[in-house]
Scaffold this motif. Structure first.
Motif, PDB file in Angstrom:
ATOM      1  N   ARG A  18      36.309  40.112  48.603  1.00 39.71           N
ATOM      2  CA  ARG A  18      35.288  40.408  47.611  1.00 39.71           C
ATOM      3  C   ARG A  18      34.936  41.910  47.624  1.00 39.71           C
ATOM      4  NH1 ARG A  18      30.737  35.545  47.617  1.00 39.71           N
ATOM      5  NH2 ARG A  18      32.185  33.803  47.281  1.00 39.71           N
ATOM      6  N   TRP A  19      34.881  42.475  48.815  1.00 40.09           N
ATOM      7  CA  TRP A  19      34.534  43.887  48.919  1.00 40.09           C
ATOM      8  C   TRP A  19      35.591  44.750  48.254  1.00 40.09           C
ATOM      9  CZ3 TRP A  19      36.491  48.317  51.194  1.00 40.09           C
ATOM     10  CH2 TRP A  19      35.582  49.380  51.357  1.00 40.09           C
ATOM     11  N   GLU A  20      36.863  44.429  48.444  1.00 33.17           N
ATOM     12  CA  GLU A  20      37.932  45.188  47.822  1.00 33.17           C
ATOM     13  C   GLU A  20      38.007  44.927  46.311  1.00 33.17           C
ATOM     14  OE1 GLU A  20      41.435  44.151  49.895  1.00 33.17           O
ATOM     15  OE2 GLU A  20      40.961  45.356  51.681  1.00 33.17           O
ATOM     16  N   ALA A  21      37.775  43.683  45.905  1.00 33.81           N
ATOM     17  CA  ALA A  21      37.828  43.364  44.479  1.00 33.81           C
ATOM     18  C   ALA A  21      36.724  44.060  43.701  1.00 33.81           C
ATOM     19  CB  ALA A  21      37.732  41.851  44.275  1.00 33.81           C
ATOM     20  N   ALA A  22      35.581  44.286  44.357  1.00 34.56           N
ATOM     21  CA  ALA A  22      34.498  44.996  43.671  1.00 34.56           C
ATOM     22  C   ALA A  22      34.876  46.431  43.344  1.00 34.56           C
ATOM     23  CB  ALA A  22      33.236  44.966  44.526  1.00 34.56           C
ATOM     24  N   ARG A  23      35.884  46.959  44.038  1.00 31.56           N
ATOM     25  CA  ARG A  23      36.342  48.325  43.783  1.00 31.56           C
ATOM     26  C   ARG A  23      37.653  48.365  43.000  1.00 31.56           C
ATOM     27  NH1 ARG A  23      33.092  47.587  47.533  1.00 31.56           N
ATOM     28  NH2 ARG A  23      31.727  49.208  48.404  1.00 31.56           N
ATOM     29  N   TRP A  24      38.211  47.211  42.700  1.00 26.06           N
ATOM     30  CA  TRP A  24      39.429  47.144  41.876  1.00 26.06           C
ATOM     31  C   TRP A  24      39.015  46.999  40.419  1.00 26.06           C
ATOM     32  CZ3 TRP A  24      42.507  43.026  45.139  1.00 26.06           C
ATOM     33  CH2 TRP A  24      42.933  43.643  46.340  1.00 26.06           C
ATOM     34  N   LEU A  25      38.619  48.023  39.811  1.00 24.34           N
ATOM     35  CA  LEU A  25      38.206  47.960  38.406  1.00 24.34           C
ATOM     36  C   LEU A  25      38.639  49.231  37.709  1.00 24.34           C
ATOM     37  CD1 LEU A  25      35.401  49.847  37.780  1.00 24.34           C
ATOM     38  CD2 LEU A  25      34.492  48.164  39.363  1.00 24.34           C
ATOM     39  N   LEU A  26      38.767  49.088  36.416  1.00 26.02           N
ATOM     40  CA  LEU A  26      39.135  50.214  35.565  1.00 26.02           C
ATOM     41  C   LEU A  26      38.355  50.076  34.268  1.00 26.02           C
ATOM     42  CD1 LEU A  26      40.892  52.705  34.945  1.00 26.02           C
ATOM     43  CD2 LEU A  26      42.614  51.137  34.050  1.00 26.02           C
ATOM     44  N   SER A  27      37.610  51.087  33.899  1.00 27.29           N
ATOM     45  CA  SER A  27      36.786  51.041  32.691  1.00 27.29           C
ATOM     46  C   SER A  27      37.007  52.311  31.887  1.00 27.29           C
ATOM     47  CB  SER A  27      35.301  50.888  33.033  1.00 27.29           C
ATOM     48  OG  SER A  27      34.848  52.000  33.775  1.00 27.29           O
ATOM     49  N   ALA A  28      36.839  52.199  30.598  1.00 24.85           N
ATOM     50  CA  ALA A  28      37.008  53.344  29.691  1.00 24.85           C
ATOM     51  C   ALA A  28      36.140  53.119  28.467  1.00 24.85           C
ATOM     52  CB  ALA A  28      38.472  53.501  29.282  1.00 24.85           C
ATOM     53  N   GLY A  33      37.756  56.485  15.626  1.00 26.41           N
ATOM     54  CA  GLY A  33      38.798  57.332  15.076  1.00 26.41           C
ATOM     55  C   GLY A  33      40.087  57.294  15.855  1.00 26.41           C
ATOM     56  N   LYS A  34      40.035  56.907  17.134  1.00 29.78           N
ATOM     57  CA  LYS A  34      41.247  56.748  17.908  1.00 29.78           C
ATOM     58  C   LYS A  34      41.933  55.435  17.538  1.00 29.78           C
ATOM     59  CE  LYS A  34      40.792  60.498  20.390  1.00 29.78           C
ATOM     60  NZ  LYS A  34      41.750  61.626  20.301  1.00 29.78           N
ATOM     61  N   ARG A  35      43.212  55.366  17.875  1.00 28.87           N
ATOM     62  CA  ARG A  35      43.968  54.168  17.535  1.00 28.87           C
ATOM     63  C   ARG A  35      43.394  52.970  18.287  1.00 28.87           C
ATOM     64  NH1 ARG A  35      48.593  52.624  15.122  1.00 28.87           N
ATOM     65  NH2 ARG A  35      49.810  50.934  16.041  1.00 28.87           N
ATOM     66  N   PHE A  36      43.020  51.947  17.534  1.00 32.47           N
ATOM     67  CA  PHE A  36      42.426  50.710  18.048  1.00 32.47           C
ATOM     68  C   PHE A  36      41.114  50.966  18.787  1.00 32.47           C
ATOM     69  CE2 PHE A  36      47.056  49.181  18.331  1.00 32.47           C
ATOM     70  CZ  PHE A  36      47.033  48.778  17.001  1.00 32.47           C
ATOM     71  N   GLY A  37      40.486  52.103  18.577  1.00 32.85           N
ATOM     72  CA  GLY A  37      39.152  52.353  19.102  1.00 32.85           C
ATOM     73  C   GLY A  37      39.072  52.788  20.541  1.00 32.85           C
ATOM     74  N   ASN A  38      40.192  53.002  21.241  1.00 29.63           N
ATOM     75  CA  ASN A  38      40.156  53.436  22.632  1.00 29.63           C
ATOM     76  C   ASN A  38      41.503  54.075  22.959  1.00 29.63           C
ATOM     77  OD1 ASN A  38      39.972  53.593  25.553  1.00 29.63           O
ATOM     78  ND2 ASN A  38      38.333  52.055  25.407  1.00 29.63           N
ATOM     79  N   GLU A  39      41.461  55.268  23.525  1.00 32.77           N
ATOM     80  CA  GLU A  39      42.696  55.980  23.834  1.00 32.77           C
ATOM     81  C   GLU A  39      43.189  55.678  25.241  1.00 32.77           C
ATOM     82  OE1 GLU A  39      45.933  58.456  23.072  1.00 32.77           O
ATOM     83  OE2 GLU A  39      44.383  57.660  21.735  1.00 32.77           O
ATOM     84  N   ARG A  91      37.389  51.465  15.242  1.00 30.26           N
ATOM     85  CA  ARG A  91      36.039  51.754  15.706  1.00 30.26           C
ATOM     86  C   ARG A  91      35.955  51.591  17.213  1.00 30.26           C
ATOM     87  NH1 ARG A  91      32.189  48.122  12.198  1.00 30.26           N
ATOM     88  NH2 ARG A  91      34.021  46.760  12.109  1.00 30.26           N
ATOM     89  N   ALA A  92      35.002  52.274  17.824  1.00 32.47           N
ATOM     90  CA  ALA A  92      34.939  52.382  19.278  1.00 32.47           C
ATOM     91  C   ALA A  92      34.721  51.019  19.934  1.00 32.47           C
ATOM     92  CB  ALA A  92      33.823  53.343  19.676  1.00 32.47           C
ATOM     93  N   VAL A  93      35.530  50.745  20.968  1.00 37.94           N
ATOM     94  CA  VAL A  93      35.405  49.538  21.785  1.00 37.94           C
ATOM     95  C   VAL A  93      35.609  49.958  23.240  1.00 37.94           C
ATOM     96  CG1 VAL A  93      36.268  47.226  22.276  1.00 37.94           C
ATOM     97  CG2 VAL A  93      36.301  48.090  19.933  1.00 37.94           C
ATOM     98  N   ALA A  94      34.656  49.631  24.115  1.00 38.08           N
ATOM     99  CA  ALA A  94      34.754  49.933  25.541  1.00 38.08           C
ATOM    100  C   ALA A  94      35.365  48.738  26.271  1.00 38.08           C
ATOM    101  CB  ALA A  94      33.378  50.264  26.113  1.00 38.08           C
ATOM    102  N   TYR A  95      36.253  49.014  27.245  1.00 37.62           N
ATOM    103  CA  TYR A  95      36.938  47.960  28.000  1.00 37.62           C
ATOM    104  C   TYR A  95      36.673  48.156  29.493  1.00 37.62           C
ATOM    105  CZ  TYR A  95      39.527  47.146  23.667  1.00 37.62           C
ATOM    106  OH  TYR A  95      39.865  46.877  22.372  1.00 37.62           O
ATOM    107  N   ARG A  96      36.702  47.028  30.203  1.00 36.45           N
ATOM    108  CA  ARG A  96      36.559  47.018  31.657  1.00 36.45           C
ATOM    109  C   ARG A  96      37.492  45.949  32.219  1.00 36.45           C
ATOM    110  NH1 ARG A  96      33.502  44.309  35.661  1.00 36.45           N
ATOM    111  NH2 ARG A  96      32.877  45.670  37.395  1.00 36.45           N
TER     112      ARG A  96
END
Length: 383
Positions: A18-28, A33-39, A91-96
């Protein structure tokens, strides 16, 4: 939790996961205006996920332009339609991207902000004209109207195919609405008029009887889906949606606008004429066209130029009532709808004989040595 494993009921190895999984993340964060709302994390409408790798890791790229494509495809069950609309319009879409230890799965979460839509007054929205849209089972018929309610240019049709799977039907509806809104932007129009249709209680057998084909046609029209999608997408384009009463728009549009708008180079359909009727009703104009004046030397030379009622007149959409009485000028004295008031005819001597409140009638009668007569007896019609 590390110092209270017994109270939590987990072991050290599980806590370490669980401790390692809490740090295995990627967000943007997304960017409009960017292609599909996220570069950085790009997700296509069909579910393909690609990640923009930093310069030291470009050797690991398996796609073009230094990107890494994931093998798995994703889908959104909750608000998937809204996500596709934003992605298709860039349009802008944030992913995690994060890992769930308990389920042993990787998840991708999408989020976006919906700014409050400013409420525009109806007069301001209709200041640049309006586009009337007639919704049908297989296409959208649209026509632009100017501020006076006159159709300008040529009608536009945006077809869609509602056969196949549910994602295919949703994509067809979104594609047709996107083209409609982009065309409205190019025309400089800030308002779209649609019918306030609701077939939830009007597609039963008790309503239409044995008209099975018509019931199937009504059931196949995606009125609710089109209305909800159009409202959400129009707010992003800065366009106001005006819902009007759908009563008799197709019938009166075909009666008053289909034939006059038809030419050798343009074949106006019943749906195009209905779009004109919907737009005029949104602007407050009656659907009926101006009546042409009568020929010369019939009634007062050229007659009245129009019989169109104003926007504030009650009952302007109803059938005109027949005026009782004869229709010719050869009317005996004292007969006809305006026998007691001949002032509109602008005859000589009329004002002196009809102003009885000032005593003019009695004075005129005393000078002539006769008794006072009514207006219908004093003035005889001119043949």
């Amino acid at each position: 939790m590390r110092h209270n494993l017994d109270a939590v009921g987990i072991g050290e190895a599980e806590w370490r996961d669980r401790w390692e999984a809490a740090r295995w993340l990627l967000s943007a964060d997304g960017e409009s205006g960017k292609r599909f709302g996220n570069e950085t994390i790009r997700v296509s409408p069909d579910g393909e996920v690609t990640i923009k790798l930093p310069t030291p890791l470009t050797r690991l790229a398996n796609a073009a332009h230094g990107r890494y494509a994931l093998v798995s495809r994703l889908r959104f069950s909750h608000r998937g339609g809204e996500w596709v609309e934003r992605v298709q319009t860039n349009r802008a879409v944030a992913y995690r991207i994060h890992y769930d230890v308990q389920r042993g799965r990787w998840y991708l979460t999408a989020s976006w902000q919906i700014p409050p839509t400013p409420a525009l007054p109806l007069a301001t929205a209709l200041g640049g004209g309006v586009i009337g849209v007639d919704m049908n089972a297989d296409h959208l018929a649209a026509w632009r109207l100017d501020t006076h309610g006159n159709p300008t240019g040529n009608p536009r049709r945006f077809p869609y195919d509602l056969t196949g799977s549910t994602p295919h039907r949703d994509a067809q509806v979104r594609h047709a609405l996107t083209r409609l809104l982009r065309w409205a932007q190019t025309q400089g129009v800030r308002a779209i008029a649609v019918e306030d249709l609701d077939f939830t209680a009007d597609k039963t057998r008790e309503k239409h009887g044995a008209k099975r084909r018509f019931r199937q046609l009504v059931s196949g029209m995606p009125t609710g889906r089109l209305r909800s999608r159009l409202t959400s997408m129009a707010s992003a384009f800065g366009i106001t949606v005006v819902a009007v009463d759908p009563a008799y728009t197709s019938r009166w549009g075909a009666e008053h606008w289909q034939q006059p708008l038809r030419s050798k180079a343009r074949k106006t359909t019943r749906h195009d004429a209905a779009a004109v009727a919907i737009g005029r009703r949104a602007q407050g104009h009656p659907i009926r066209r101006r009546t042409a004046p009568p020929p010369q030397h019939r009634i007062d030379g050229a007659g009245h130029r129009t019989v169109q009622a104003g926007p504030g007149t009650l009952g302007r959409e109803e059938t005109r009532r027949r005026v009782p009485g004869p229709r010719t000028r050869s009317v005996p004295p004292g007969r006809g709808p305006k026998a007691g008031d001949q002032r509109p005819q602008n005859r000589s001597g009329h004002a002196a004989e009809c102003e009885s409140a000032n005593g003019l009638e009695s004075d005129s009668a005393s000078r002539n040595g006769s008794s006072t007569l009514g207006a219908s007896e004093t003035l005889s019609p001119i043949i």
